[in-house]
Design a protein around this motif. Structure first.
Motif, PDB file in Angstrom:
ATOM      1  N   PHE A 183       0.821  -1.212   0.000  1.00  0.00           N
ATOM      2  CA  PHE A 183       0.000   0.000   0.000  1.00  0.00           C
ATOM      3  C   PHE A 183       0.859   1.267   0.000  1.00  0.00           C
ATOM      4  CE2 PHE A 183      -3.270  -3.006   1.436  1.00  0.00           C
ATOM      5  CZ  PHE A 183      -4.309  -2.633   0.604  1.00  0.00           C
ATOM      6  N   ARG A 184       2.096   1.204   0.484  1.00  0.00           N
ATOM      7  CA  ARG A 184       2.998   2.356   0.420  1.00  0.00           C
ATOM      8  C   ARG A 184       3.334   2.692  -1.033  1.00  0.00           C
ATOM      9  NH1 ARG A 184       6.209   4.248   4.611  1.00  0.00           N
ATOM     10  NH2 ARG A 184       7.954   4.478   3.153  1.00  0.00           N
ATOM     11  N   GLN A 185       3.614   1.671  -1.826  1.00  0.00           N
ATOM     12  CA  GLN A 185       3.972   1.936  -3.233  1.00  0.00           C
ATOM     13  C   GLN A 185       2.738   2.168  -4.102  1.00  0.00           C
ATOM     14  OE1 GLN A 185       3.611  -0.326  -6.136  1.00  0.00           O
ATOM     15  NE2 GLN A 185       2.217  -1.594  -4.907  1.00  0.00           N
ATOM     16  N   LYS A 186       1.544   1.826  -3.567  1.00  0.00           N
ATOM     17  CA  LYS A 186       0.319   1.974  -4.355  1.00  0.00           C
ATOM     18  C   LYS A 186      -0.218   3.406  -4.275  1.00  0.00           C
ATOM     19  CE  LYS A 186      -4.148  -0.270  -5.180  1.00  0.00           C
ATOM     20  NZ  LYS A 186      -3.857  -0.551  -6.594  1.00  0.00           N
ATOM     21  N   ASN A 187      -0.629   3.845  -3.087  1.00  0.00           N
ATOM     22  CA  ASN A 187      -1.194   5.205  -2.981  1.00  0.00           C
ATOM     23  C   ASN A 187      -1.112   5.783  -1.570  1.00  0.00           C
ATOM     24  OD1 ASN A 187      -3.115   3.670  -1.697  1.00  0.00           O
ATOM     25  ND2 ASN A 187      -4.611   3.768  -3.366  1.00  0.00           N
ATOM     26  N   ASP A 188      -0.339   5.162  -0.683  1.00  0.00           N
ATOM     27  CA  ASP A 188      -0.260   5.641   0.696  1.00  0.00           C
ATOM     28  C   ASP A 188       1.193   5.578   1.170  1.00  0.00           C
ATOM     29  OD1 ASP A 188      -0.805   6.492   3.211  1.00  0.00           O
ATOM     30  OD2 ASP A 188      -2.153   4.856   3.763  1.00  0.00           O
ATOM     31  N   PRO A 189       2.050   6.512   0.696  1.00  0.00           N
ATOM     32  CA  PRO A 189       3.489   6.445   1.016  1.00  0.00           C
ATOM     33  C   PRO A 189       3.817   6.697   2.485  1.00  0.00           C
ATOM     34  CG  PRO A 189       2.953   8.488  -0.142  1.00  0.00           C
ATOM     35  CD  PRO A 189       1.723   7.642  -0.181  1.00  0.00           C
ATOM     36  N   ASP A 190       2.885   7.258   3.245  1.00  0.00           N
ATOM     37  CA  ASP A 190       3.139   7.558   4.660  1.00  0.00           C
ATOM     38  C   ASP A 190       2.730   6.416   5.591  1.00  0.00           C
ATOM     39  OD1 ASP A 190       4.092  10.095   4.024  1.00  0.00           O
ATOM     40  OD2 ASP A 190       2.076  10.953   4.045  1.00  0.00           O
ATOM     41  N   LEU A 191       2.188   5.345   5.040  1.00  0.00           N
ATOM     42  CA  LEU A 191       1.792   4.205   5.865  1.00  0.00           C
ATOM     43  C   LEU A 191       3.029   3.549   6.476  1.00  0.00           C
ATOM     44  CD1 LEU A 191      -0.592   2.334   6.733  1.00  0.00           C
ATOM     45  CD2 LEU A 191      -0.065   0.955   4.723  1.00  0.00           C
ATOM     46  N   SER A 192       2.959   3.230   7.787  1.00  0.00           N
ATOM     47  CA  SER A 192       4.102   2.628   8.474  1.00  0.00           C
ATOM     48  C   SER A 192       3.726   1.252   9.026  1.00  0.00           C
ATOM     49  CB  SER A 192       4.565   3.536   9.622  1.00  0.00           C
ATOM     50  OG  SER A 192       3.563   3.617  10.621  1.00  0.00           O
ATOM     51  N   LEU A 193       4.761   0.505   9.367  1.00  0.00           N
ATOM     52  CA  LEU A 193       4.532  -0.829   9.941  1.00  0.00           C
ATOM     53  C   LEU A 193       3.768  -0.753  11.257  1.00  0.00           C
ATOM     54  CD1 LEU A 193       7.870  -2.805   9.373  1.00  0.00           C
ATOM     55  CD2 LEU A 193       5.604  -3.362   8.500  1.00  0.00           C
TER      56      LEU A 193
END
Length: 664
Positions: free
Chosen positions: A45-55
């Motif tokens: 999802f980070r590479q799709k459309n949510d680059p700020d998503l964290s583990l």
């Protein structure tokens, strides 16, 4: 010969049910798979459309799934009752879980994925969780511990089998994660192909879940004693009894109409009499009618009694249906680990008998001492009757009195012992109802204890890959191996701890688990020196983690009784979800500030509190006093009902006598 064939057929069905249950649990243990999936899903999802998503945000799916699974647990048993066949209920639930895994691969946003995979899939998985255990218990009532251990082992081994498979599907080339400014590592840059493989890998796993689960559900066989069957049989009996009562009522109405017609005919003819010969004919007819009328009145009384009996039997059947329904409602987890529950009952019985025997002996010794002191102590009566006591006859009477008093004391001791035994038996029944159990402070203390005991295991289970990366173990293949071994530890711990509970007390084993976790929480930060050390410690943590989860049914049954404890067991899974939520918040807020090593000290403090609670608090509630109050209320209600019934009977007899006197 036919009996042997029937027994053989029943045993084969039971074995097939056990096999089907194992594979069902194996396909639906995705809750423990999240520790492996988190980094891949988050990277996708980070590479799709949510680059700020964290583990750390991705870790929220774990507590979400545990809460959803706890919510779905009661639905499984209700599904058996609704469909009448466990395989139909399981088929629907497994189709939902598999489709949710497949549909989650098409999610465009992470929150959509969390709802589909975490919530809906979690509830459906919860509705599956205890059904195979329950059906296996019905087929093998004398091997309940083995049934529970095999099924829960399959549930935990899902993370081992599909953790390896998913890693091979998304990362066949063994690419490594890249460090990010947020302190975590993700598959991006030169390893972005791993993140892009996630949707296809999820679909393949979902198709495997679907195909194997559908086949496994067909191995779950019907059992005549399964939930809802007793209620169905009682309802059929009630329906027949209602039809019988209606038949009696119809006959009674017919008789009453005949009696009225005879009365009307006689009255009319007596009024219309004109000639003597007609009067004689009428009187003769009246005599015949009178005998017929007497017979009809006897029949009337007979049918009135039959209707009353039918109503009483109907009431008894309705009460039985209500009791059966309550049993079904409370049957959620009584079968989860009945062997361990029986062990608790056996140990408590032995302890109770030992205490009773010792108490009775002590009381008896005290009473004998008092009697001796009483006989030896000088008083006025002894001084006055000094010469009389020297008489043999009076001495004999005195000895008889002492013997009689001793027998009375023994009788009182027997009555006391009987009352104590009754109290102990009532205590073993557990809570009389759910509402009363929910009012007990110790119930909430027990959930708090579960939160403390499962916290450290939840932290390691959800974050072992991130911890491994912080310790310098960055190879994805090594992290996957560690996760697979953790899945094995979580799986095999269930039957192992079940076997230990057959020999040792629950309290001591839980204290042992807490002590092991205290040691690992203090020494886990030293595992950065060696991959083998890290792997072994993760294995031990998951072995203890699975042990606590495996002992929760016993803990619930010990505190609230088997029936109510089984229905309240879902609350302990909510405690598990709270433990997951706490570790999620700690990692989200503190990991970048203090690191995992200092978070371990927080869990060390939690485990110390759990150790203190387990040692200094007795998780036992005196349920007998509530049963005594209820028994008194029932007795009073019964007496009042009997008085009302007797007054009704007397009034009805008076009415009948009045009717007989009033007839011309």
């Amino acid at each position: 010969m036919n009996i042997k064939k029937q027994q053989s057929s029943t045993k084969i069905k039971g074995i097939l049910t056990l096999i089907g249950g194992f594979f069902l649990m194996l396909m639906n243990g995705s809750i423990f798979l999240w520790g492996t999936l988190n980094v891949y899903i988050t990277s996708y999802f980070r590479q799709k459309n949510d680059p700020d998503l964290s583990l750390s945000i991705g870790g929220a799916v774990f507590p979400l799934m545990t809460a959803s699974l706890a919510t779905g647990i009661p639905l499984g048993i209700k599904g058996i009752k609704l469909f009448g066949q466990a395989r139909y209920s399981l088929l629907l639930s497994t189709i939902i879980t598999s489709l949710m895994v497949i549909l989650s691969s098409y999610a465009e946003k992470f929150y959509q994925f969390a709802i589909i995979y975490g919530v809906i899939n979690g509830i459906a998985a919860g509705s599956i969780y205890f059904v195979p255990i329950y059906m296996g218990y019905l087929h093998f009532p004398n091997n309940r511990g083995i049934i529970s251990g095999i099924n829960t082992c399959g549930f935990a081994l899902c993370s081992f089998l599909f953790g390896l498979l998913f890693t091979n599907l998304v990362n066949p080339d063994g690419l490594q994660q890249n460090s990010n400014s947020d302190g975590y590592s993700y598959f991006d840059g030169d390893s972005i192909s791993v993140a892009q493989n996630v949707p296809e890998a999820l679909r393949k796993i979902g198709y495997i879940f679907l195909s194997v689960s559908v086949c496994a559900t067909q191995l779950i066989f019907y059992h005549p004693n399964q939930i809802g069957e007793e209620e169905k049989r009682l309802k059929k009996q009630l329906q027949l009894k209602q039809q019988e009562k209606k038949h009696f009522q119809d006959n009674l109405i017919t008789i009453e109409q005949e009696i009225k017609s005879i009365d009307l005919y006689n009255r009319y003819n007596l009024k219309q009499k004109q000639f003597q010969n007609e009067q004689d004919q009428i009187q003769n007819r009246q005599k015949c009618d009178q005998s017929q009328q007497d017979f009809l009145r006897q029949s009337q009384q007979l049918f009135i009694q039959k209707i009353k009996i039918s109503e009483m039997e109907e009431q008894v059947l309705q009460e039985k249906i209500q009791i059966s329904h309550q049993k079904d409602e409370q049957a959620g987890l009584a079968y989860a680990n009945p062997t361990l529950i029986d062990e608790i009952k056996h140990n408590s019985e032995k302890l109770t008998l030992k205490k009773d025997k010792q108490a009775i002996e002590d009381d008896y010794k005290k009473i004998l001492e008092l009697m001796q002191n009483e006989s030896q102590a000088p008083n006025k009566e002894q001084h006055v009757n000094l010469y009389i006591q020297e008489n043999d006859k009076n001495m004999q009477l005195t000895q008889q009195n002492l013997t009689r008093k001793e027998e009375e004391i023994k009788d009182e001791l027997k009555i006391t012992q009987k009352k104590q035994k009754e109290i102990d038996e009532l205590d073993k029944l557990g809570a009389p109802n759910i509402l009363l159990a929910l009012k007990q402070p110790k119930f909430y203390l027990s959930i708090f204890l579960v939160v403390l005991c499962l916290g450290f295991g939840s932290l390691i289970n959800a974050n072992y890959k991130s911890i491994a990366k912080d310790y310098g173990f960055k190879r994805d293949s090594f992290q996957t191996l560690v996760g697979s071994l953790a899945g094995i530890a979580n799986g095999i711990s269930r039957p192992v701890w079940a076997g230990l509970l057959d020999r040792f007390k629950f309290k001591y084993l839980l204290i042992l688990v807490i002590c092991l976790q205290i040691i690992t929480s203090l020494s886990f930060q030293a595992t950065n020196q060696s991959k083998a050390f890290f792997t072994i410690w993760v294995f031990i943590v998951h072995f203890c983690f699975g042990g606590v989860l495996g002992m929760l049914p016993v803990f619930s049954a010990q505190l609230n009784g088997v029936k109510i404890g089984s229905q309240l067991f879902g609350f302990y899974w909510y405690g598990f979800s709270i433990a997951n939520l706490i570790q999620f918040v700690l990692v989200l807020k503190l990991q970048t500030l203090i690191g995992f090593n200092n978070i371990f000290y927080i869990y060390f403090g939690q485990l110390v509190v759990a150790f203190i609670i387990m040692n200094y608090f007795q998780f036992k509630i005196e349920w007998s006093k509530f049963y005594m109050i209820k028994k008194k209320e029932v007795t009073l209600n019964t007496q009042s009902n009997e008085n009302i019934q007797s007054s009704d009977i007397n009034s009805e007899q008076k009415k009948q006598n009045f009717v007989v006197i009033a007839q011309p």
